[in-house]
Design an enzyme around this catalytic site. Structure first.
Site, PDB file in Angstrom:
ATOM      1  N   ASN A 211      -6.376  -3.353   6.497  1.00  0.00           N
ATOM      2  CA  ASN A 211      -5.000  -3.798   6.766  1.00  0.00           C
ATOM      3  C   ASN A 211      -4.717  -3.691   8.253  1.00  0.00           C
ATOM      4  OD1 ASN A 211      -3.834  -1.089   7.361  1.00  0.00           O
ATOM      5  ND2 ASN A 211      -4.466  -0.716   5.258  1.00  0.00           N
ATOM      6  N   LYS A 290     -25.936  -7.728   1.127  1.00  0.00           N
ATOM      7  CA  LYS A 290     -24.998  -8.746   1.596  1.00  0.00           C
ATOM      8  C   LYS A 290     -24.916  -9.893   0.581  1.00  0.00           C
ATOM      9  CE  LYS A 290     -24.078 -11.835   5.391  1.00  0.00           C
ATOM     10  NZ  LYS A 290     -24.697 -12.659   6.411  1.00  0.00           N
ATOM     11  N   PRO A 308      -7.345   6.967  -5.398  1.00  0.00           N
ATOM     12  CA  PRO A 308      -6.509   8.150  -5.624  1.00  0.00           C
ATOM     13  C   PRO A 308      -5.326   8.137  -4.673  1.00  0.00           C
ATOM     14  CG  PRO A 308      -8.563   8.743  -4.504  1.00  0.00           C
ATOM     15  CD  PRO A 308      -8.668   7.293  -4.869  1.00  0.00           C
ATOM     16  N   ASP A 309      -4.196   8.664  -5.118  1.00  0.00           N
ATOM     17  CA  ASP A 309      -3.027   8.790  -4.240  1.00  0.00           C
ATOM     18  C   ASP A 309      -3.126  10.149  -3.538  1.00  0.00           C
ATOM     19  OD1 ASP A 309      -0.504   9.254  -3.093  1.00  0.00           O
ATOM     20  OD2 ASP A 309       0.439   7.868  -4.508  1.00  0.00           O
ATOM     21  N   ILE A 310      -3.542  10.115  -2.282  1.00  0.00           N
ATOM     22  CA  ILE A 310      -3.849  11.360  -1.549  1.00  0.00           C
ATOM     23  C   ILE A 310      -2.600  12.228  -1.423  1.00  0.00           C
ATOM     24  CG2 ILE A 310      -4.797  12.304   0.604  1.00  0.00           C
ATOM     25  CD1 ILE A 310      -6.043   9.449   1.039  1.00  0.00           C
ATOM     26  N   PHE A 328       4.996   8.603   4.576  1.00  0.00           N
ATOM     27  CA  PHE A 328       5.526   7.438   5.286  1.00  0.00           C
ATOM     28  C   PHE A 328       5.665   6.293   4.289  1.00  0.00           C
ATOM     29  CE2 PHE A 328       5.906   7.373   9.965  1.00  0.00           C
ATOM     30  CZ  PHE A 328       5.715   8.728  10.186  1.00  0.00           C
ATOM     31  N   LYS A 342      10.419   6.464  -3.700  1.00  0.00           N
ATOM     32  CA  LYS A 342       9.035   6.869  -3.429  1.00  0.00           C
ATOM     33  C   LYS A 342       8.965   8.366  -3.140  1.00  0.00           C
ATOM     34  CE  LYS A 342       6.345   3.708  -1.617  1.00  0.00           C
ATOM     35  NZ  LYS A 342       5.799   2.735  -0.686  1.00  0.00           N
ATOM     36  N   LYS A 346       6.755  10.843  -5.462  1.00  0.00           N
ATOM     37  CA  LYS A 346       5.624  11.626  -4.930  1.00  0.00           C
ATOM     38  C   LYS A 346       5.960  13.107  -4.848  1.00  0.00           C
ATOM     39  CE  LYS A 346       3.407   7.810  -2.704  1.00  0.00           C
ATOM     40  NZ  LYS A 346       2.079   7.451  -2.248  1.00  0.00           N
TER      41      LYS A 346
HETATM   42  N1  CTP Z   1      -0.605   7.278   0.386  1.00  0.00           N
HETATM   43  C1  CTP Z   1      -1.681   8.100   0.126  1.00  0.00           C
HETATM   44  N2  CTP Z   1      -2.687   7.653  -0.704  1.00  0.00           N
HETATM   45  C2  CTP Z   1      -2.622   6.450  -1.270  1.00  0.00           C
HETATM   46  C3  CTP Z   1      -1.525   5.594  -1.004  1.00  0.00           C
HETATM   47  C4  CTP Z   1      -0.532   6.038  -0.165  1.00  0.00           C
HETATM   48  O1  CTP Z   1      -1.732   9.204   0.640  1.00  0.00           O
HETATM   49  N3  CTP Z   1      -3.608   6.047  -2.069  1.00  0.00           N
HETATM   50  C5  CTP Z   1       0.472   7.775   1.247  1.00  0.00           C
HETATM   51  C6  CTP Z   1       0.654   7.012   2.536  1.00  0.00           C
HETATM   52  O2  CTP Z   1      -0.107   7.585   3.589  1.00  0.00           O
HETATM   53  C7  CTP Z   1       2.148   7.144   2.786  1.00  0.00           C
HETATM   54  C8  CTP Z   1       2.729   7.182   1.377  1.00  0.00           C
HETATM   55  O3  CTP Z   1       1.671   7.593   0.529  1.00  0.00           O
HETATM   56  O4  CTP Z   1       2.475   8.356   3.384  1.00  0.00           O
HETATM   57  C9  CTP Z   1       3.309   5.909   0.909  1.00  0.00           C
HETATM   58  O5  CTP Z   1       2.379   4.862   1.046  1.00  0.00           O
HETATM   59  P1  CTP Z   1       2.739   3.388   0.614  1.00  0.00           P
HETATM   60  O6  CTP Z   1       1.536   2.521   0.756  1.00  0.00           O
HETATM   61  O7  CTP Z   1       4.025   2.970   1.257  1.00  0.00           O
HETATM   62  O8  CTP Z   1       3.110   3.600  -0.902  1.00  0.00           O
HETATM   63  P2  CTP Z   1       2.307   3.585  -2.215  1.00  0.00           P
HETATM   64  O9  CTP Z   1       2.334   4.964  -2.790  1.00  0.00           O
HETATM   65  O10 CTP Z   1       0.956   2.992  -2.021  1.00  0.00           O
HETATM   66  O11 CTP Z   1       3.223   2.643  -3.095  1.00  0.00           O
HETATM   67  P3  CTP Z   1       3.407   1.040  -3.033  1.00  0.00           P
HETATM   68  O12 CTP Z   1       2.173   0.466  -2.422  1.00  0.00           O
HETATM   69  O13 CTP Z   1       3.562   0.705  -4.448  1.00  0.00           O
HETATM   70  O14 CTP Z   1       4.650   0.772  -2.247  1.00  0.00           O
END
Ligand code: CTP
Length: 399
Positions: A211, A290, A308-310, A328, A342, A346
Site C-alpha cells: 500500500n 515466478k 492476524p490483527d496485531i 491509528f 474501531k 480493538k
Molecule cells: N492493525 C494491526 N494489524 C492488522 C490491521 C490493523 O495492528 N492486521 C492496526 C493498525 O496498525 C492501526 C489499527 O490497527 O493502528 C487500525 O488499522 P486499520 O487498517 O485502520 O483498521 P482495520 O482493523 O484493518 O479495520 P478496517 O480495515 O476494516 O478499517
C-alpha cells in the site's frame, strides 16, 4: 525550525573530526540557531578560524585573554545568554580536563564557569585505543555522573586506519541529538514499541501487494518518543526512510512477519503504538516460483486469507503484560463514527484518526484523538510536530 532562537556555543577541540564541525555549525544555523564558535589551539591545527567564522557568521574566540569583550571576561560572557554548549569534536584530552575541572584555556574555563543549569553536550572523537583507555573510560563515567551528556561516539573505520569506537557522530546525528536535548523528557525510562510503514504480501518471489504508506508518521513518532527519553524499538515494513538516530529497528516485509516480531518483543514494553498500514489479507496461494504467462492468456487466481490483527492481539494480552496501546485509523469516510467504533472494537484506550486518507507520503497530517472521554482535534501540522504532541498526550495518560 527546531532550534529557532536558540543560542549555541560550539566548542572545537583538536581532532580530525573538526571538518564535521564545519557542517554542524551550518546545520545548527539552518535549524534556526545562532552559533558562537570557541576553538582550542588543537582545533586550530585542523581547521582555520576563518572557515568557522565564515560558516557561523560570528567572530571566533580562541583566547582566554581576548580583549574584544568589554570586561575582558569571555569565559563568563560567552555563556551567559547561551542555551547549550556543544563540544564537537571533544578530544580525550578535553574530556580529561572536563572531568577534573581544569581551566587552562578559554574553552575549558568557559565550561567550568558555565551556569549550573546550562546543558553541556560533548561529542567524543578519538582513536579507538584512546577511547578504550581506562583513564578515558573513567573520565566518561565521571562526566556522565556530572550531568554532562555524551553524544556517541560511533564505531567504524577511523582516520588513522584502525577500526572501532571513537568516531565522532555525523553532523545530522549531532543535530538530532541537540534538538532532542531541548525536548521535555516525558517518557524517561519508558520502553516503547511501534509498528510503521506498509506491509508487503508476496504473490510470488518477485511480485506482491502493498500500500502507499511511506512510514513517515510512524518514524516521526519513533523519533519523538526517543527525544522524550524512551527506549524505542521500531518494527518497520519496507520504507525508504533511515531509522531515526538512537532508535532500534527490526525490518519485516509481511503482516505475519510484523505480527511475529511484535509478539517477540512486546514483553516488558510500556507503550505499543500501531502506526503501520497492515494488510488485512495475504495471498494464501502465493507461488514459490515466478508466475509465468501462458499462451492461452489465462490470468492467475489469487486466493486471500486474513492476517492476524496485531493491535487487537496486543490489546488482548493479560493486564500485567499489556502495554498502553495506541492505534491509528485511516478512514475514507465517517471518521468520527468509524474511528470511535474501531477504538472500542480493538479495546484500546487511545486511537488516532488521520483526517482524510490522502496523508500517505505527505510531510503534514491532521489528526483526531479518540479516547473514553471523547475526541480532540490536532490541526494540520508537520508530522514531527504532531508526533511530539501525540507523545505528550500519551505521557499524560500514563501518569
Ligand atoms: N492493525 C494491526 N494489524 C492488522 C490491521 C490493523 O495492528 N492486521 C492496526 C493498525 O496498525 C492501526 C489499527 O490497527 O493502528 C487500525 O488499522 P486499520 O487498517 O485502520 O483498521 P482495520 O482493523 O484493518 O479495520 P478496517 O480495515 O476494516 O478499517
Amino acid at each position: 525550525m527546531d532550534l529557532a532562537g536558540k543560542k549555541i556555543v560550539l566548542g572545537l577541540t583538536g581532532g580530525i573530526a573538526c571538518y564535521k564541525a564545519a557542517e554542524l555549525s551550518r546545520a545548527f544555523i539552518k535549524a534556526g540557531a545562532s552559533v558562537q564558535v570557541v576553538m582550542t589551539k588543537g582545533a586550530l591545527q585542523f581547521i582555520t578560524s576563518v572557515t568557522m567564522q565564515g560558516l557561523s557568521g560570528q567572530p571566533i574566540f580562541t583566547d582566554q585573554w581576548d580583549a574584544r569583550i568589554g570586561n575582558n571576561m569571555p569565559h563568563i560572557d560567552l555563556t551567559r545568554d547561551a542555551d547549550v554548549i556543544v563540544i564537537a569534536p571533544c578530544s580525550a584530552d578535553f574530556m580529561a580536563k572536563l572531568a577534573h575541572g581544569v581551566c587552562d584555556d578559554l574553552l575549558s574555563t568557559l565550561c567550568v564557569a558555565r551556569p549550573a543549569s546550562l546543558p553541556l553536550l560533548i561529542a567524543p572523537a578519538m582513536n579507538v585505543e584512546m577511547w578504550q583507555n581506562p583513564a578515558t573510560r573513567r573520565n566518561a563515567r565521571q562526566l556522565a555522573e556530572d550531568g554532562i551528556q555524551l553524544l556517541g561516539p560511533a564505531a567504524g573505520e577511523q582516520a588513522c586506519g584502525e577500526v572501532g569506537l571513537g568516531r565522532m557522530l555525523e553532523a545530522d546525528q549531532l543535530l538530532a541529538e541537540v534538538i532532542a536535548a531541548f525536548q521535555p523528557k516525558t517518557l524517561k525510562s519508558k520502553r516503547l514499541l511501534l509498528t510503521a510503514g506498509p506491509t508487503f504480501e508476496a504473490i510470488d518471489p518477485v511480485r506482491g501487494i502493498t500500500n502507499l504508506s511511506s512510514g513517515k508518521m510512524g518514524y516521526a513518532l519513533a523519533r519523538a518518543a526517543r527525544e522524550a527519553g524512551a527506549e524505542v524499538l521500531l518494527i518497520s515494513g519496507p520504507t525508504a526512510l533511515p531509522a531515526p538516530f538512537g532508535v532500534q529497528r527490526v525490518n519485516v516485509l509481511s503482516a505475519r512477519q510484523m505480527h511475529d516480531a511484535v509478539l517477540a518483543h512486546v514483553k516488558g514494553q510500556d507503550i505499543f503504538i500501531a502506526v503501520a498500514a497492515v494488510a488485512d489479507w495475504h495471498v494464501a496461494n502465493s507461488s514459490d516460483q515466478k508466475l509465468k504467462k501462458d499462451a492461452s492468456g489465462s490470468t492467475p487466481e489469487l486466493v486471500f486469507a486474513q492476517n492476524p490483527d496485531i493491535l487487537a492481539e496486543v490489546a488482548a494480552l493479560p493486564l500485567t503484560q499489556r502495554p498502553y496501546c495506541v492505534g491509528f485509523a485511516a478512514e475514507s469516510e465517517n471518521l468520527l463514527e468509524y474511528a470511535e467504533a474501531k477504538r472500542q472494537k480493538k479495546n484500546i484506550p487511545l486511537l488516532v484518526g488521520n483526517i482524510g486518507h490522502d496523508t500517505f507520503g505527505k510531510d503534514e497530517n491532521q489528526l483526531v484523538l479518540f479516547d473514553v472521554e471523547g475526541h480532540t482535534s490536532f490541526p494540520r501540522a508537520d508530522k514531527l510536530q504532531l508526533a511530539r504532541q501525540l507523545i505528550a498526550e500519551i505521557a499524560k495518560r500514563l501518569t
